[in-house]
Design a protein around this motif. Structure first.
Motif, short mmCIF file in Angstrom:
data_model
loop_
_atom_site.label_atom_id
_atom_site.label_comp_id
_atom_site.label_asym_id
_atom_site.label_seq_id
_atom_site.Cartn_x
_atom_site.Cartn_y
_atom_site.Cartn_z
N GLN A 1 1.30 -1.15 -0.08
CA GLN A 1 0.16 0.29 0.02
C GLN A 1 0.76 1.31 0.07
O GLN A 1 1.94 1.16 0.78
CB GLN A 1 -0.79 -0.37 0.98
N PHE A 2 0.13 2.13 -0.86
CA PHE A 2 1.03 3.57 -0.93
C PHE A 2 -0.05 4.83 -1.58
O PHE A 2 -0.70 4.82 -2.28
CB PHE A 2 2.34 3.55 -1.36
N GLU A 3 0.38 6.24 -0.61
CA GLU A 3 0.01 6.78 -0.82
C GLU A 3 0.83 7.36 -2.14
O GLU A 3 2.06 7.98 -2.51
CB GLU A 3 -0.41 7.91 -0.54
N TYR A 4 -0.29 8.14 -3.01
CA TYR A 4 0.82 8.78 -4.50
C TYR A 4 -0.65 9.88 -4.65
O TYR A 4 -1.83 9.74 -5.38
CB TYR A 4 0.64 8.17 -5.29
N ASP A 5 -0.66 11.67 -4.50
CA ASP A 5 -1.39 12.64 -5.24
C ASP A 5 -2.39 12.21 -4.83
O ASP A 5 -3.99 12.20 -5.39
CB ASP A 5 -1.16 12.17 -6.52
N GLY A 6 -2.76 11.91 -3.30
CA GLY A 6 -3.66 12.15 -3.24
C GLY A 6 -4.66 10.66 -2.96
O GLY A 6 -5.91 10.25 -1.82
N TYR A 7 -4.56 9.81 -3.35
CA TYR A 7 -4.12 8.59 -4.01
C TYR A 7 -4.36 7.49 -2.64
O TYR A 7 -3.06 7.49 -2.42
CB TYR A 7 -4.75 7.74 -5.34
N CYS A 8 -4.60 6.12 -2.57
CA CYS A 8 -4.13 5.52 -1.96
C CYS A 8 -4.56 4.10 -2.39
O CYS A 8 -5.57 3.23 -2.42
CB CYS A 8 -5.18 5.33 -0.50
N ILE A 9 -3.22 3.78 -2.41
CA ILE A 9 -2.66 2.50 -3.70
C ILE A 9 -2.89 1.35 -2.88
O ILE A 9 -2.12 0.91 -2.45
CB ILE A 9 -1.62 2.90 -5.11
#
Ligand code: G4P
Length: 529
Positions: free
Chosen positions: A73-81
């Motif tokens: 899991q990681f965060e990118y540009d406001g998304y939680c992926i």
């Protein structure tokens, strides 16, 4: 952030590929963008890779490969992926298929020199069953590649889906000059800095700026590109987000994961085009992710991550609501309330206890042996039961017998428990007992895992005799008299532990023979229950 916002920013997907197409490399680059890892090489994946999470199965250490998949899991540009890793290589197993059941979309990595390969074919088939979005990353453009039109044609013909190239490669191998972004009508250049794998900003140039283009990629490449774009714009499918969302049109990206070229544009487009967590079917009707009530289903069980404990780790995909660590939930199949013990989320190189998680997320919990694949966990006040996860057709079969007849009990227990986890499937010939078990697996390594575990955990030595069968089919006709079917002599009738009738075959020719000679016979290559 409220529940709805938390869920809407989640993107849960799996990356699939044939071994060596670049799945690990692409995953790693995505994690680097998300700041989830600091250095390349930290994602476990293959023999040569470092084993960050190496306290997992003993066998994994011995073989230097990863048997199990994990979630990152990681965060990118406001998304939680959430990236679901699908095991490949020798460790290809039913788990690989089941992981796809937990994803809301799939990224398919294809080696530009090789096109579609066998493992991609199998995984695509399972993905297509669910009508979820499929994105294609055509990788290794820095090496000599096949003609891009030919690659698209192969995708369309073999998989029966439309393709929409989001960008277009300019040459390949030593002549790789970059990609053309179809939406922005600009090129992004690939240069020698990229070969050194530096994360250097590519130069962008408008397609109409002939002079600058000639300077950047040369007149020859420019002319070639303009011709190809004209052809592409005339012949390719139009972009249609609805078609993408139901898996009928795959957006295609060309790039080079190793040199980090095209990964970021891919990620940005992908996040915009793919879906937030999807609604799921239950026996009580559809459950929407934003529902206030927590629900999840088990898609993977992994035994003995820590040999000191007999615990298993059970992975569940949250389908609705919010998970809270100390709350009591209800296990539908076990008909019991429970607190999930030490709920964890996995990162590339560590595990964290989670206090809360949302629809779209995957959590792993320690399991004393109560869960089975496909089980539902939900709120006691709002009981639902998810439709089961299909059982996928194994491709390798062997007869397993215990060496020492005094160990019969442990043998039966071990084989049944391991089958319950979904690592193997067990069958028997009608009217025979559990002395001789036919084991079916999707990847041959599972046989070794089985032998190893029977010896280590149940203290049972077994004799394995490989069988020549390669195909299994569930008989779809209710109440059919299987003994009366007209079958070739090398077709075998077996039953699974639920009493379903199946046929195992040595060749596709024999399957066709069975269908031709038995009017109305229904043969299915996965079982829904
Ligand atoms: P997989 O998980 O799909 O099995 O593939 P993986 O990422 O491990 O990549 C397989 C091999 O392909 C690796 O090389 C990797 O470096 C290389 N590779 C991945 N993407 C690209 C790319 O865009 N361009 C080029 N030229 N190579 C790429 P290896 O030599 O097998 O391993 P390693 O020693 O580099 O780790």
């Amino acid at each position: 952030m409220d529940l709805k916002q938390q869920i809407n920013r989640r993107r849960t997907f799996a990356i699939i590929s044939h071994p060596d197409a670049g799945k690990t490399t692409l995953t790693e680059k995505l994690l680097l963008y998300g700041g989830a890892i600091q250095t390349a090489g930290s994602v476990k994946g293959k023999a040569t890779a470092k084993h960050a999470v190496s306290d997992w199965m003993e066998l994994e250490k011995q073989r230097g490969i990863s048997i199990t998949s994990s979630v990152m899991q990681f965060e990118y540009d406001g998304y939680c992926i959430n990236i679901l890793d699908t095991p490949g290589h020798q460790d290809f197993s039913e788990d690989t298929y089941r992981t796809l059941m937990a994803a809301d979309s799939v990224v398919m990595v294809i080696d530009a020199a090789k096109g579609i390969e066998p493992q991609t074919r199998k995984l695509f088939k399972v993905t297509a069953m669910r009508n979820i979005p499929i994105f294609t990353f055509i990788n290794k453009l820095d090496r000599d590649a096949r003609d891009p039109f030919e690659l698209l044609d192969q995708l369309e013909k073999e998989f029966g889906i439309g393709t929409y190239p989001v960008n277009w490669p300019i040459g390949s191998g030593v002549d790789f000059k970059g990609v053309f972004d179809r939406d922005r009508r600009q090129i992004m250049t690939f240069n020698d800095f990229h070969r050194g794998q530096d994360k250097l900003q590519a130069i962008e140039c408008d397609i109409t700026d002939t002079e600058k283009l000639d300077e950047l990629i040369g007149e020859y490449s420019r002319r070639d590109l303009v011709d190809q774009i004209e052809l592409l714009d005339g012949a390719s499918f139009d972009f249609d987000l609805d078609q993408v969302r139901c898996g009928k049109l795959t957006p295609v990206f060309f790039g080079s994961a190793l040199t980090n070229f095209g990964v970021e544009p891919f990620l940005e487009n992908f996040l915009k085009m793919t879906t937030a967590p999807l609604a799921r079917n239950t026996k009580e009707g559809e459950v929407i992710p934003e529902s206030e009530n927590f629900s999840a289903f088990v898609f993977k069980i992994q035994a003995n991550m820590n040999k000191a404990h007999r615990d298993r780790m059970t992975f569940m995909r949250i389908c609705s609501g919010k998970f809270e660590r100390d709350k009591e939930y209800y296990h539908v199949q076990g008909k019991k309330s429970l607190r999930l013990s030490q709920p964890q989320q996995l990162m590339a190189d560590n595990r964290q206890i989670v206090n809360e998680a949302y629809a779209g997320d995957i959590i792993g919990v320690f399991d004393p042996g109560i869960f089975s694949i496909g089980d539902t966990v939900c709120e006691a006040k709002h009981k639902v039961e998810f439709e089961g996860i299909p059982t996928f057709a194994p491709e390798h079969f062997a007869v397993i017998e215990h060496k020492d007849s005094l160990k019969r009990k442990q043998f039966v227990k071990g084989v049944e428990q391991i089958a319950q986890e979904g690592a193997i499937q067990i069958f028997h010939e009608p009217n025979t007992g559990m002395e001789r078990v036919i084991v079916g697996v999707v990847g041959v390594l599972q046989f070794e895992v089985l032998e190893h575990r029977l010896k280590n955990e149940y203290n049972v030595d077994v004799i394995r005799t490989n069988m020549p069968y390669q195909f299994i089919r569930w008989i779809g006709n209710e109440g059919i008299d299987v003994a009366k079917l007209n079958l070739t002599s090398d077709t075998k009738w077996v039953q699974d532990f639920k009493g379903n009738n199946l046929l195992i075959f040595t060749s596709e020719w024999n399957i066709n023979w069975a269908l031709e000679k038995n009017d109305g016979l229904i043969l299915e290559d996965f079982s829904k229950n």
